[in-house]
Each structure stands twice: as structure tokens, then as C-alpha cells.
Design an enzyme around this catalytic site. Sequence first.
Site, PDB file in Angstrom:
ATOM      1  CB  CYS A   1      -0.792   0.107   1.327  1.00  0.00           C
ATOM      2  SG  CYS A   1      -1.575   1.542   1.720  1.00  0.00           S
TER       3      CYS A   1
ATOM      4  CB  CYS B   1       0.485   1.793   4.081  1.00  0.00           C
ATOM      5  SG  CYS B   1      -1.190   1.250   4.051  1.00  0.00           S
TER       6      CYS B   1
END
Length: 118
Positions: free
Chosen positions: A45, A48
Site C-alpha cells: 500500500c 501506508c
Amino acid sequence: MATDTASDAGTASTNEPLHVDGQAQLDDIVAENDVVLTDFYADWCGPCQMLEPIVETLAAETDATVAKVDVDANQQLAAAYGVRGVPTLVLFADGEPVERLVGMQDEARLRSVVEEHA
């Protein structure tokens, strides 16, 4: 000069995020610490990865304990907290989830949420 001698057992607030593997470990961290910022993330991600240095800074500079949960390795745990997208941050205060933030957050916003419950 004080030195940080906290072990990975993590009973005291630590200056680094704690990597959580399973519900029991998260329950222990939440039970042993007043304020816990839990980062549900995935390695693949992009947001993230952008959030990671912010989360590490908060672990080092605030009274909150920071826990990181890899949603790919802990799918049941993520489902238990209704995590449908990453990053999702859940703030626990006094053992209860009190805030949920989904998506990329800036440091000032996260710091204010943590300090509100510290």
C-alpha cells in the site's frame, strides 16, 4: 542519561512501533497502555508507506504506544475492527477504541488525536 531497556515484551510505552501478530497480542498491548494508536497497513500500500515515518515519529515523540498490524498476515484481526481499506488507524484509550481514521493522515492531525486522549 536514561537508556531505553524496554524489551519486545512491550509492557511499557516504547519509542518504536510494535508489530502485532494476532488478537491476543493486540489485546495485551491495549490492556497494558493508556493510549494505543494502531496502524492497520499492508506492505503493498503506497499511502501506508507514506504514513510509516509519521507513525514512527509519533511512537518516538508522544506518550502513545504505536501498534502496527499487517492486514495480509492478520486478516481476521483486521475484519474484527471493520478494516476495509488501508491505511486505517484505530486509537484506543483506556482499553476502548475511541477514534478511527481511514486513509493518509498528516502528522499534525494524528498528533492532535493522540494528545486529545493522552
